[in-house]
Structures are given as C-alpha cells and as structure tokens.
Scaffold this motif. Structure first.
Motif: not given
Length: 338
Positions: A66-70
């Motif tokens: 998973g890749v989370v962009i904040v």
C-alpha cells in the motif's frame, strides 16, 4: 455460465485436475509442456481470472504494498511513484494507492491505513509533505511494516524512514555561495509547515553559522508567486540588496529571476541565485539555474527496498539520501560594488 468461470471449469475444459491448473497458474516447474499449453488454452477460451482476494485469504499473502499520499503540494510525486512502482514490480509486488488531501487528522490517516490493511496489503509506504502526518504515526502499530518517505522521523521503533537529506542540500547550496566569496546570503523559504521547508532553513542557518555569519530570511510557500513577491521586497526601499539568494525551491527561484529581471537586477552579475530540486527545465531558465538535485525515483525505490527487507525480518531503520549540487550560470563570484 451465469457466473465467472472458476478453476474447476478450466480443469474440465483441459481434461486435467484442478491441482494441475493451480500448478500452471503458479508457474510450478513439474507440469509437462503439452499439459501447460492445454491448460493455458482453456484459460484463454473461458476467460478465467484468478480471484486474488480469495487467494490472499488462503495464502495470507496478497503480494501488494500500500502507498498512502498525505498532502496536496507534492509536485515531485510522479517521480516518487515511478520509483515505488518500478521497485515493487521488480520485487514481485503490486501497488495499491490511497491518498489524503488537505489538512488530514490523525483519525483520517489511521482510517486510510486501516482500509489498506483490510485489503491485506503486506506493507505500507507513507509519502508525506508535512510533519503532522508523521507525528500521527508516532504511537501507531498496525501490524505490517511501514516506511515513511520524505518527512523526517518520530520516535517509533516500528517505523522505517527514508528521505533526501534536506539540511545537507541547503548546506551544499550555501557552501557553494560562500566559496564564491558571498557574505550576504538571503534565504527565501518554502512553506514552514513542511518538513522540507524547515530542514532547508536549518541547513542554511547552520552553514552560515559555521562561517560566523547570518543572513536575511523571508518566508514564502514554495510557489513561483511567493519567490517573485519576496524578491521584489528585497529590491524595495533603501535596503542593501544581498549578493546571493538561496530560494526554497526551483519554482521560487523562477519567480526570483522574473522579479529581478523586472527591476533590472542582473543574475549573476548583481545577485547570484540558487534553487532546490533541479526541476525539469531548470537548465533552460535565463540564466540556467544552479540548484540542488534530488533523485525522487531513487527515493521511491529505496522505500520499497526497506519494506521488502522488513518483510524479510530485518529491523526498521532511518536512511538519508545525499542530494547533489548542480552548478550552472546563475551563480558567480560577487562583483566589486555589488
């Protein structure tokens, strides 16, 4: 059929057992070539697709990271994601992407991470442009390896961190200007709510302090507009124009060059200018921009390497990638009378 074809349907069509079909799908070497060909033909004819969710539940492996962009101001994001996807593919993983824009709370971030773990991702990379996103992870434990990209670190031994050394990059920029003979070096900062903006201020200030100097600081927001506005402020009134400007990034440096051109300030004859990032086209500005290069694709790839090692049982770590100074025509020694 009134349902999608399954493995048993493929087995019947090919005249083999469902175990043989499974072996073909998973690339098992024990299947004879003619049998493999027959099964692959049946798969093609029926349009069979593996149920990846069911497979993940059975094997406890999804082969997905998973890749989370904040944050919403990550102009370098495409190159980071290119590095992430390339490295993940080479390691045998798919990428599942989620994002949180604007001012995310700790609850928002936890919800996003939980959504990814509900999808059975094996590890997560968090790409964040603000320290608050990282601070939300300081006491979080979600049961899978996590690496934070770009935003420093917090005291959580369960997390890994990888970043370009922003403070070193600022030091390289200022060291270059000092080496040319500049003694009045202004810094036009990026947004100080971001880790990058604050780290570059720290590097600028520390390198000047090591040389026994200080310099003017004006706060911007990483935009070309703020660089333009702050450069005009430097030219206003009876204040002495600095002989060099270190801009928070290349976008701001572009605004600085435009403002100086409007006011008749020549670069580098009157003022030297250094940017940060080495954005595409920086070498074609007038004059070509001296800047600090960050390899964002390498940064994304390094994040995946860390996650794969953590999946293999290695402990978390904090890695810093050294940036590189690229000298072009926007910097020179100060001229007499400047």
């Amino acid at each position: 059929m009134d349902r999608p074809p399954g493995m048993m349907d493929v087995a019947r069509e090919a005249g083999v057992s469902h175990i043989t079909v499974s072996r073909v799908i998973n690339g098992h070497p024990s299947v004879r070539p003619e049998t493999r060909t027959r099964v692959e033909a049946a798969i093609q004819k029926l349009g069979y697709r593996r149920n990846s969710v069911a497979r993940a539940l059975k094997s406890r492996r999804s082969s997905t990271i998973g890749v989370v962009i904040v944050g919403s101001d990550l102009f370098e994001l495409p190159r980071i994601l290119l590095g992430v996807e390339t490295a993940a593919k080479q390691a045998g993983y798919w990428v599942s992407l989620a994002s949180r824009q604007g001012e995310s709370t700790t609850g928002d971030l936890v919800e996003t991470l939980q959504r990814l773990t509900d999808q059975s991702v094996e590890a997560i990379a968090v790409v964040a442009d603000r320290p608050v996103a990282v601070e939300a992870l300081s006491r979080l434990s979600i049961g899978v390896p996590v690496v934070v990209v770009m935003s420093g670190s917090v005291p959580n031994p369960g997390l890994s961190f990888v970043e370009v050394d922003q403070e070193l990059g600022a030091r390289l920029a200022v060291r270059h200007l000092l080496g040319l003979g500049h003694r009045n070096i202004a810094h036009l900062t990026g947004a100080l709510r971001t880790f990058d903006g604050r780290a570059r201020v720290a590097g600028w200030r520390a390198e000047l302090a090591d040389a026994g100097m200080e310099g003017p600081l004006l706060e911007g927001d990483f935009s070309a507009e703020s660089g333009f506005r702050l450069a005009r402020e430097l030219c206003a009134g009876d204040t002495v124009l600095p002989t060099a400007v270190f801009a928070g990034n290349d976008q701001m440096a572009m605004g600085v060059l435009a403002a100086f051109a409007e006011r008749g300030v020549k670069v580098p004859q009157h003022v030297s200018v250094v940017g940060f990032d080495d954005m595409k086209g920086a070498g074609y500005l007038v004059p070509a921009l001296t800047t600090v290069r960050q390899d964002f694709a390498h940064l994304g790839g390094r994040a995946i390497e860390l996650l794969v090692r953590m999946l293999g049982g290695e402990t978390s770590e904090h890695q810093k990638i050294a940036p590189r100074l690229v000298v072009r025509r926007s910097t020179d020694a100060p001229r007499a009378g400047s």
